[in-house]
Design a protein around this motif. Structure first.
Motif, mmCIF file in Angstrom:
data_model
loop_
_atom_site.group_PDB
_atom_site.id
_atom_site.type_symbol
_atom_site.label_atom_id
_atom_site.label_comp_id
_atom_site.label_asym_id
_atom_site.label_seq_id
_atom_site.Cartn_x
_atom_site.Cartn_y
_atom_site.Cartn_z
ATOM 1 N N SER A 136 -28.351 -65.329 37.867
ATOM 2 C CA SER A 136 -29.047 -66.055 38.924
ATOM 3 C C SER A 136 -29.373 -65.116 40.088
ATOM 4 C CB SER A 136 -28.182 -67.233 39.375
ATOM 5 O OG SER A 136 -28.978 -68.262 39.877
ATOM 6 N N LEU A 139 -32.372 -63.063 39.002
ATOM 7 C CA LEU A 139 -33.634 -63.806 38.992
ATOM 8 C C LEU A 139 -34.140 -64.034 40.406
ATOM 9 C CD1 LEU A 139 -32.945 -66.345 36.122
ATOM 10 C CD2 LEU A 139 -34.450 -64.343 36.078
ATOM 11 N N GLN A 140 -33.207 -64.293 41.320
ATOM 12 C CA GLN A 140 -33.589 -64.469 42.730
ATOM 13 C C GLN A 140 -34.278 -63.232 43.273
ATOM 14 O OE1 GLN A 140 -29.989 -65.777 45.011
ATOM 15 N NE2 GLN A 140 -31.661 -66.838 46.016
ATOM 16 N N THR A 142 -36.241 -61.123 41.704
ATOM 17 C CA THR A 142 -37.500 -60.700 41.075
ATOM 18 C C THR A 142 -38.640 -60.666 42.082
ATOM 19 O OG1 THR A 142 -38.088 -62.968 40.502
ATOM 20 C CG2 THR A 142 -37.006 -61.689 38.786
ATOM 21 N N ASN A 144 -40.766 -62.862 42.247
ATOM 22 C CA ASN A 144 -41.890 -63.480 41.541
ATOM 23 C C ASN A 144 -41.405 -64.845 41.042
ATOM 24 O OD1 ASN A 144 -43.660 -64.338 39.471
ATOM 25 N ND2 ASN A 144 -44.221 -62.243 38.948
ATOM 26 N N ALA A 145 -41.864 -65.903 41.715
ATOM 27 C CA ALA A 145 -41.340 -67.243 41.439
ATOM 28 C C ALA A 145 -41.590 -67.676 39.996
ATOM 29 C CB ALA A 145 -41.941 -68.254 42.407
ATOM 30 N N ALA A 148 -39.054 -65.824 37.838
ATOM 31 C CA ALA A 148 -37.725 -66.377 38.079
ATOM 32 C C ALA A 148 -37.581 -67.717 37.359
ATOM 33 C CB ALA A 148 -37.491 -66.554 39.579
ATOM 34 N N GLN A 149 -38.662 -68.515 37.381
ATOM 35 C CA GLN A 149 -38.599 -69.825 36.723
ATOM 36 C C GLN A 149 -38.496 -69.672 35.205
ATOM 37 O OE1 GLN A 149 -41.521 -72.625 38.037
ATOM 38 N NE2 GLN A 149 -40.850 -74.199 36.595
ATOM 39 N N ALA A 152 -34.919 -68.682 34.515
ATOM 40 C CA ALA A 152 -33.967 -69.772 34.780
ATOM 41 C C ALA A 152 -34.015 -70.819 33.666
ATOM 42 C CB ALA A 152 -34.253 -70.418 36.132
ATOM 43 N N CYS B 71 -36.083 -68.583 43.918
ATOM 44 C CA CYS B 71 -36.464 -67.192 44.153
ATOM 45 C C CYS B 71 -36.836 -67.030 45.621
ATOM 46 C CB CYS B 71 -37.648 -66.876 43.246
ATOM 47 S SG CYS B 71 -38.272 -65.221 43.402
ATOM 48 N N ASP B 74 -41.772 -67.454 47.271
ATOM 49 C CA ASP B 74 -42.192 -68.669 46.585
ATOM 50 C C ASP B 74 -43.703 -68.716 46.365
ATOM 51 O OD1 ASP B 74 -41.973 -71.093 49.283
ATOM 52 O OD2 ASP B 74 -42.856 -69.118 49.154
#
Lengths: 214, 214
Positions: A136, A139-140, A142, A144-145, A148-149, A152, B71, B74
């Motif tokens: 986590s 991913l936070q 990155t 790049n939302a 990250a999604q 996740a 992230c 956003d």
């Protein structure tokens, strides 16, 4: 059963049957709620979960559209997570190797001794949580939302992972822990190939714990 | 501005500030809605979008928990989508090469002439839609909801993609179309390596259209 979760499933089924196709606009909330026999609040909740999942999108002032079709299998079990994790996370981590600022590396490095202590104490709930905290945190970072999604979506559920680890042999758990340490090592040395290999081995090790071929 | 979208953003900010940590339970709906100064319906909508995004999860009878942290950036712009697509989709498609049933291959093959005709007619909206239909058909066929969700998170927005293609040279568009045909060829011949190379070139070509280094 007119719960939001049930309404979400009915909308998914309608999408799979082809009631609405890709890029099509859904009916307005009021007629759609009437058609489904649910309250507008329930419908809205279901629609927003589908928006969050990337299946629908709302455009201000013009309504709700189909963005992607749902998958035919809607099981989200541990094996599916782990298989998705093994495909998506190694290239994702590999792309991040060498891009992480020292503050993130430091945060990642802190998760390792915590995981080691949890393993030593036999606390599999904490051990699983430490693993998930590690990914986590990554991913936070990155920035790049979308990426990250995507990552996740493949993270296993903490409870299910803890149960799996509880049933695994100590040798397997030590091996599993080593793969995480190797992943961190690859990231620290900006070695994309080593990171990919370690993250793949990490996921394969978990699939072996489940009795899946790796 | 107490809209669901605004409430979702405020919850994200609170998660980033560390108000609630990974695996923690959020307060019950009523006190949380009061704290945020929004209606329970608005809060519920925001919470469910975050559930769909994989950030929160609801467990029946025990509340809403933090599943992954959002992230820090956003933005969900086109460049972020394309970068995420280039990392996630090639290994995803490569894993599917050789696993697709004939009915799915047939459905995929139908998208190609449609895309070709749209390109020939200069209809970039239809051209973009055909590309997205191709990938959506593939993701539906994974049979793994987690994997499909990870892939869908990286699909570019149809409008933004059409705008990008409109601004691109015809040579670039022909090249882009060829990479899609090569991806299909790789999938048809169960050639994981060729599929990876073609899908990577496809995404890089789009990033070049954006003026990004590929």
């Amino acid at each position: 059963m007119n719960t939001p979760a049930n309404t979400e499933r009915r909308l998914e089924q309608a999408l799979l049957r082809g009631k609405w196709t890709l890029f099509e606009r859904l009916p307005a909330e009021r007629p759609l709620a009437e058609e489904l026999g649910v309250s507008r609040a329930t419908l809205r909740t279901a629609l927003h979960t589908l928006v969050g999942r990337g299946i629908l999108e709302t455009r201000r002032g013009s309504g709700t559209f189909v963005r992607a079709l749902p998958c035919r299998a809607d099981s989200t079990g541990l094996a599916d997570s782990l298989r998705a994790f093994r495909i998506v996370m190694p290239p994702l981590l590999s792309a991040m190797a060498g891009t992480l600022p020292p503050s993130v590396m430091l945060a990642l490095e802190r998760h390792l001794p915590s995981a080691g202590m949890a393993l030593h104490a036999g606390d599999m709930r904490l051990f699983a949580q430490n693993h998930l905290r590690f990914f986590s945190t990554l991913l936070q970072a990155t920035g790049n939302a979308r990426l990250a999604q995507a990552g996740a979506a493949t993270l296993p559920d903490a409870h299910a992972l803890a149960r799996l680890l509880q049933e695994s042999s100590h040798v397997r758990l030590e091996e599993f822990f080593k793969h995480l340490a190797r992943t961190l090592h690859g990231l620290r040395h900006a070695d994309a190939q080593a990171t990919t290999a370690a993250a793949t081995a990490y996921a394969s090790c978990l699939l072996q714990c489940m009795g899946e071929e790796a």
